[in-house]
Design a protein around this motif. Structure first.
Motif, PDB file in Angstrom:
ATOM      1  N   LEU A 328       0.930  -1.190   0.084  1.00 25.88           N
ATOM      2  CA  LEU A 328       0.083  -0.098   0.020  1.00 25.88           C
ATOM      3  C   LEU A 328       0.776   1.198   0.087  1.00 25.88           C
ATOM      4  CD1 LEU A 328      -2.583  -1.176   2.747  1.00 25.88           C
ATOM      5  CD2 LEU A 328      -2.573  -1.474   0.264  1.00 25.88           C
ATOM      6  N   ASP A 329       2.150   1.069   0.705  1.00 26.92           N
ATOM      7  CA  ASP A 329       2.989   2.213   0.692  1.00 26.92           C
ATOM      8  C   ASP A 329       3.974   1.727  -0.568  1.00 26.92           C
ATOM      9  OD1 ASP A 329       5.300   3.903   0.902  1.00 26.92           O
ATOM     10  OD2 ASP A 329       5.024   4.016   2.893  1.00 26.92           O
ATOM     11  N   SER A 330       3.990   2.335  -1.519  1.00 25.55           N
ATOM     12  CA  SER A 330       4.768   1.891  -2.979  1.00 25.55           C
ATOM     13  C   SER A 330       6.043   2.629  -2.942  1.00 25.55           C
ATOM     14  CB  SER A 330       3.929   2.447  -4.242  1.00 25.55           C
ATOM     15  OG  SER A 330       3.635   3.703  -4.068  1.00 25.55           O
ATOM     16  N   GLN A 331       6.606   3.147  -2.117  1.00 18.96           N
ATOM     17  CA  GLN A 331       8.060   3.778  -1.899  1.00 18.96           C
ATOM     18  C   GLN A 331       9.062   2.553  -1.867  1.00 18.96           C
ATOM     19  OE1 GLN A 331       8.822   6.744   0.897  1.00 18.96           O
ATOM     20  NE2 GLN A 331      10.934   7.043   0.352  1.00 18.96           N
ATOM     21  N   ILE A 332       9.737   2.312  -2.916  1.00 22.40           N
ATOM     22  CA  ILE A 332      10.687   1.209  -3.010  1.00 22.40           C
ATOM     23  C   ILE A 332      11.778   1.708  -3.979  1.00 22.40           C
ATOM     24  CG2 ILE A 332      11.154  -1.277  -3.267  1.00 22.40           C
ATOM     25  CD1 ILE A 332       8.267  -1.628  -3.782  1.00 22.40           C
ATOM     26  N   ASP A 333      12.920   1.925  -3.134  1.00 23.08           N
ATOM     27  CA  ASP A 333      14.236   2.454  -4.211  1.00 23.08           C
ATOM     28  C   ASP A 333      14.944   1.132  -4.732  1.00 23.08           C
ATOM     29  OD1 ASP A 333      13.494   4.935  -3.503  1.00 23.08           O
ATOM     30  OD2 ASP A 333      14.444   4.775  -1.558  1.00 23.08           O
ATOM     31  N   VAL A 460       6.120  -3.558   2.981  1.00 23.81           N
ATOM     32  CA  VAL A 460       4.783  -4.202   3.279  1.00 23.81           C
ATOM     33  C   VAL A 460       4.494  -3.751   4.903  1.00 23.81           C
ATOM     34  CG1 VAL A 460       3.800  -6.354   3.835  1.00 23.81           C
ATOM     35  CG2 VAL A 460       4.914  -6.039   1.864  1.00 23.81           C
ATOM     36  N   TYR A 461       5.500  -3.550   5.563  1.00 24.28           N
ATOM     37  CA  TYR A 461       5.377  -3.402   6.755  1.00 24.28           C
ATOM     38  C   TYR A 461       4.969  -1.692   7.093  1.00 24.28           C
ATOM     39  CZ  TYR A 461       6.606  -2.034  11.861  1.00 24.28           C
ATOM     40  OH  TYR A 461       6.536  -1.811  13.184  1.00 24.28           O
ATOM     41  N   ARG A 462       5.456  -1.090   6.132  1.00 22.05           N
ATOM     42  CA  ARG A 462       5.103   0.424   6.216  1.00 22.05           C
ATOM     43  C   ARG A 462       3.659   0.494   5.820  1.00 22.05           C
ATOM     44  NH1 ARG A 462       9.719   1.290   3.190  1.00 22.05           N
ATOM     45  NH2 ARG A 462       8.601   1.916   1.565  1.00 22.05           N
ATOM     46  N   SER A 463       3.297  -0.549   4.797  1.00 17.60           N
ATOM     47  CA  SER A 463       1.881  -0.541   4.511  1.00 17.60           C
ATOM     48  C   SER A 463       1.060  -0.921   5.583  1.00 17.60           C
ATOM     49  CB  SER A 463       1.798  -1.547   3.366  1.00 17.60           C
ATOM     50  OG  SER A 463       2.558  -1.357   2.161  1.00 17.60           O
ATOM     51  N   ALA A 464       1.314  -1.843   6.408  1.00  9.19           N
ATOM     52  CA  ALA A 464       0.353  -2.192   7.246  1.00  9.19           C
ATOM     53  C   ALA A 464       0.069  -0.902   8.273  1.00  9.19           C
ATOM     54  CB  ALA A 464       1.079  -3.393   8.292  1.00  9.19           C
ATOM     55  N   LEU A 465       1.005  -0.021   8.412  1.00  5.32           N
ATOM     56  CA  LEU A 465       0.809   1.206   9.257  1.00  5.32           C
ATOM     57  C   LEU A 465      -0.204   2.228   8.884  1.00  5.32           C
ATOM     58  CD1 LEU A 465       4.414   1.973  10.592  1.00  5.32           C
ATOM     59  CD2 LEU A 465       2.579   0.241  11.505  1.00  5.32           C
ATOM     60  N   LEU A 466      -0.294   1.969   7.390  1.00  7.55           N
ATOM     61  CA  LEU A 466      -1.248   2.970   6.873  1.00  7.55           C
ATOM     62  C   LEU A 466      -2.633   2.991   7.176  1.00  7.55           C
ATOM     63  CD1 LEU A 466       0.203   3.168   3.019  1.00  7.55           C
ATOM     64  CD2 LEU A 466       0.704   4.878   5.085  1.00  7.55           C
ATOM     65  N   VAL A 467      -3.036   1.549   7.440  1.00  4.82           N
ATOM     66  CA  VAL A 467      -4.518   1.513   7.590  1.00  4.82           C
ATOM     67  C   VAL A 467      -4.721   1.812   9.423  1.00  4.82           C
ATOM     68  CG1 VAL A 467      -5.088  -0.066   5.951  1.00  4.82           C
ATOM     69  CG2 VAL A 467      -4.221  -0.962   7.930  1.00  4.82           C
ATOM     70  N   GLY A 468      -6.146   2.019   9.603  1.00  3.84           N
ATOM     71  CA  GLY A 468      -6.411   2.463  11.075  1.00  3.84           C
ATOM     72  C   GLY A 468      -6.903   0.844  11.660  1.00  3.84           C
ATOM     73  N   LEU A 501       3.979  -2.514  17.265  1.00  4.78           N
ATOM     74  CA  LEU A 501       4.342  -1.858  15.823  1.00  4.78           C
ATOM     75  C   LEU A 501       4.897  -0.433  15.885  1.00  4.78           C
ATOM     76  CD1 LEU A 501       1.376  -3.336  13.742  1.00  4.78           C
ATOM     77  CD2 LEU A 501       3.539  -4.403  14.347  1.00  4.78           C
ATOM     78  N   SER A 502       6.281  -0.200  15.846  1.00  6.26           N
ATOM     79  CA  SER A 502       6.783   1.065  15.992  1.00  6.26           C
ATOM     80  C   SER A 502       6.890   1.402  14.505  1.00  6.26           C
ATOM     81  CB  SER A 502       8.271   0.883  16.281  1.00  6.26           C
ATOM     82  OG  SER A 502       9.177   0.149  15.420  1.00  6.26           O
ATOM     83  N   GLY A 503       7.166   2.787  14.284  1.00  6.05           N
ATOM     84  CA  GLY A 503       7.109   3.524  13.046  1.00  6.05           C
ATOM     85  C   GLY A 503       8.194   2.814  12.027  1.00  6.05           C
ATOM     86  N   ASP A 504       9.414   2.483  12.619  1.00 10.49           N
ATOM     87  CA  ASP A 504      10.620   2.066  11.797  1.00 10.49           C
ATOM     88  C   ASP A 504      10.703   0.700  11.815  1.00 10.49           C
ATOM     89  OD1 ASP A 504      13.047   1.720  10.766  1.00 10.49           O
ATOM     90  OD2 ASP A 504      14.292   2.869  12.429  1.00 10.49           O
ATOM     91  N   PRO A 505      10.540  -0.003  10.542  1.00  9.56           N
ATOM     92  CA  PRO A 505      10.754  -1.368  10.510  1.00  9.56           C
ATOM     93  C   PRO A 505      11.853  -2.031  11.141  1.00  9.56           C
ATOM     94  CG  PRO A 505      10.007  -0.354   8.415  1.00  9.56           C
ATOM     95  CD  PRO A 505      10.571   0.731   9.496  1.00  9.56           C
ATOM     96  N   ARG A 506      12.884  -1.382  11.173  1.00  8.53           N
ATOM     97  CA  ARG A 506      14.235  -1.702  11.886  1.00  8.53           C
ATOM     98  C   ARG A 506      13.888  -2.029  13.163  1.00  8.53           C
ATOM     99  NH1 ARG A 506      18.186   2.981   9.380  1.00  8.53           N
ATOM    100  NH2 ARG A 506      16.093   4.132  10.226  1.00  8.53           N
TER     101      ARG A 506
END
Length: 560
Positions: A328-333, A460-468, A501-506
């Motif tokens: 859902l978060d499509s930012q991939i470098d 995918v982890y960042r995507s999970a954080l986008l939904v409520g 679930l923290s804001g940072d995947p690391r």
């Protein structure tokens, strides 16, 4: 004092391309342009190039004298045969190959090219190095042994396989023996029936496999890029059968394989069709709510559907949402996306619109070049040099059962990767309604694969954080497909989970705990808690308004 555990090493992507690359495409002329740029750079920096050539000459001299300065990656199966280490000729050849690769990468890293150009050059150098591996020639010791053992027939068979692939497989090495499988016989064979059909999809209701069933049904929404039966392969790893045997009423969407005349089907078309399927599930089961499960692009579809329902104040129709390897978060470098400038993106849209569709075979080629040693050169050796048939493997059969993307959806996906619209409210509009995922308060269960080269786990982890809503995230020790096909009983299966679930995947990764086994039982407990009460199983499929039609897997799945 509490014992401190050493931090885990954060996994990094092992390949340069991903789903974004497959959607946009990778043009040969862009790779050739990078090669030309490398050649011109060599002329612009003659002293730099000469120094590395001299260094390579010195290393090759050491190799000829019998020195072995380079170690083979122990996880690289190409050089597993002991001949590469024990035979003086092969040992020197391997060391020369490794020396050339190392010196080329060193030349790139120390050149005066821009940072982006260096990344592009390393990407092309890796592709070139894999293609020129000595294992890809008839001097491969495995090929020579097979040649002698078969009296030369392996070479004849290999030439036959090569000719067959040139004529019928777009020149790519076949990955699977297609004669071993048949959809509806030993794949997608779970009993059920089509209970609804519209222009875009068939809705399959499966025959119950338990004495009691939960009131809330599950609707599986597969990716539009592949056929739906990844959820219903062979019996021992059918996700559909696992849900049915544990009392979950199960429906699945089978998307139609679009043709040129369907070029106008976009994301809104698919969301609207999925909404129709959801209403049919409610009508047949009598349940006010339906649980949604989406994989890969199917996850994007169910997220957009929920955002659409929320905007219409109808989100109560969704009981829960499961996202499998979904972006859902499509930012991939990635290095491959450095080839995709504005001109490339527009050209990709224009080509697919002119054709009406993006051919699945074109996407399959890009997916194969994501892991060329595994998905191309491995079969080059097996099929052509050894003269053997490709393996009979159900996942590979499904993977080669290509579908097309309609031009409008292809354009929507390009814009999705370009603008990353779901990361802010109203960035995406579907069916005339703006989407705000933070207002989607449905409980969600999210699964990623630590070795996923298509949808990287941190995205995918960042995507999970986008939904409520309440969110649960699990990181499987598998790749893109094996993360989905992860039935109980697999001795190698493990997963990581942390309830914070923290804001940072690391940070999440370092705090997560490792668990043995499959994530399927965890999901089952989670979905059962959100599936209402149990009642006696109703064996009849469909109802008066939506009677059972063709037997599963339906008709759309067979459309080529």
């Amino acid at each position: 004092m509490r014992k401190q555990h050493p931090p885990r090493t954060l996994p990094t992507p092992t390949v340069a391309m991903n789903a974004q690359s497959a959607i946009v495409g990778l043009r040969g002329k862009d790779l050739l342009s990078t090669l030309r740029g490398m050649a011109f750079q060599g002329l612009r920096q003659p002293v730099h190039s000469a120094r590395h050539l001299l260094a390579l000459g010195g290393q090759l001299g050491r190799v000829l004298l019998g020195d072995t300065p380079y170690k083979v990656n122990p996880h690289d199966p190409r050089f597993a045969d002991p001949t590469w280490q024990l035979n003086p000729f092969y040992r020197r050849g391997l060391q020369a190959y490794l020396a050339w690769q190392k010196q080329l990468n060193s030349w790139i890293d120390e050149s005066q090219m821009s940072a982006d150009d260096r990344i592009r050059a390393r990407f092309v150098a890796t592709l070139l190095g894999d293609a020129l591996s000595p294992t890809n020639t008839l001097l491969n010791p495995l090929a020579l042994k097979e040649l002698f053992n078969t009296g030369g027939s392996s070479l004849a068979k290999g030439l036959g396989h090569l000719l067959e692939d040139l004529l019928h497989n777009d020149g790519m090495p076949s990955q699977v023996s297609k004669q071993a499988f048949e959809v509806g016989r030993n794949l997608a064979a779970t009993p059920g029936a089509v209970v609804f059909r519209n222009e875009l999809l068939e809705l399959i209701q499966y025959q119950p496999m338990s004495e009691k069933q939960y009131a809330t049904p599950l609707l599986i929404v597969p990716p539009q890029i592949n056929k739906f039966y990844i959820f219903d392969l062979s019996r021992d790893r059918s996700f559909v059968q696992y849900a049915l045997k544990n009392g979950v009423q199960t429906f699945a969407i089978s998307w139609r394989n679009p043709q040129t005349r369907h070029r106008e089907w976009g994301l809104s078309s698919y969301v609207q069709a999925a909404e129709e399927a959801l209403e049919v599930c409610r009508a047949i089961t009598g349940s006010k709510q339906v649980s949604l499960l989406g994989a890969c692009a199917g996850g994007l579809t169910i997220a957009a559907l929920q955002g659409h329902l929320q905007a219409k104040r109808q989100l109560r129709k969704v009981a829960s949402a499961t996202y499998l390897v979904s972006l859902l978060d499509s930012q991939i470098d990635t290095p491959a996306m450095l080839f995709a400038d504005e001109q490339t993106l527009e050209a990709a849209k224009r080509r697919s619109y002119q054709a009406g569709v993006l051919d699945g075979r074109d996407m399959a080629k890009v997916f194969a070049w994501m892991r060329p040693n595994d998905l191309i050169w491995n079969y080059w050796v097996n099929n052509y040099l050894l003269g053997k048939q490709p393996p009979a493997f159900d996942i590979l059969y499904w993977n080669n059962d290509n579908t097309r993307l309609p031009a409008a959806l292809h354009g929507d996906l390009i814009d999705f990767f370009k603008h990353n619209p779901l990361t802010h409210a109203g960035g995406l509009e579907v069916c005339g309604t703006p989407i705000d995922l933070q207002k989607v308060t449905v409980d969600s269960f999210n699964v990623a694969g630590i070795n996923d080269h298509i949808t990287p786990w941190d995205a995918v982890y960042r995507s999970a954080l986008l939904v409520g809503g309440s969110r649960r995230f699990i990181l499987s020790n598998s790749g893109h497909i094996q993360s989905i096909l992860n039935p109980p009983g697999n001795p190698k299966a493990t997963y990581l989970e942390s309830h914070k679930l923290s804001g940072d995947p690391r940070a999440w990764y370092h705090d997560a705990k490792k668990h043995d086994g499959s994530w399927w039982p965890q999901w089952l407990s989670w979905i059962q808690e959100r599936s209402g009460e149990q009642h006696a199983t109703q064996m009849e499929l469909g109802n008066l308004q939506h009677p059972a039609m063709e037997a599963a897997p339906g008709t759309y799945v067979h459309v080529r």
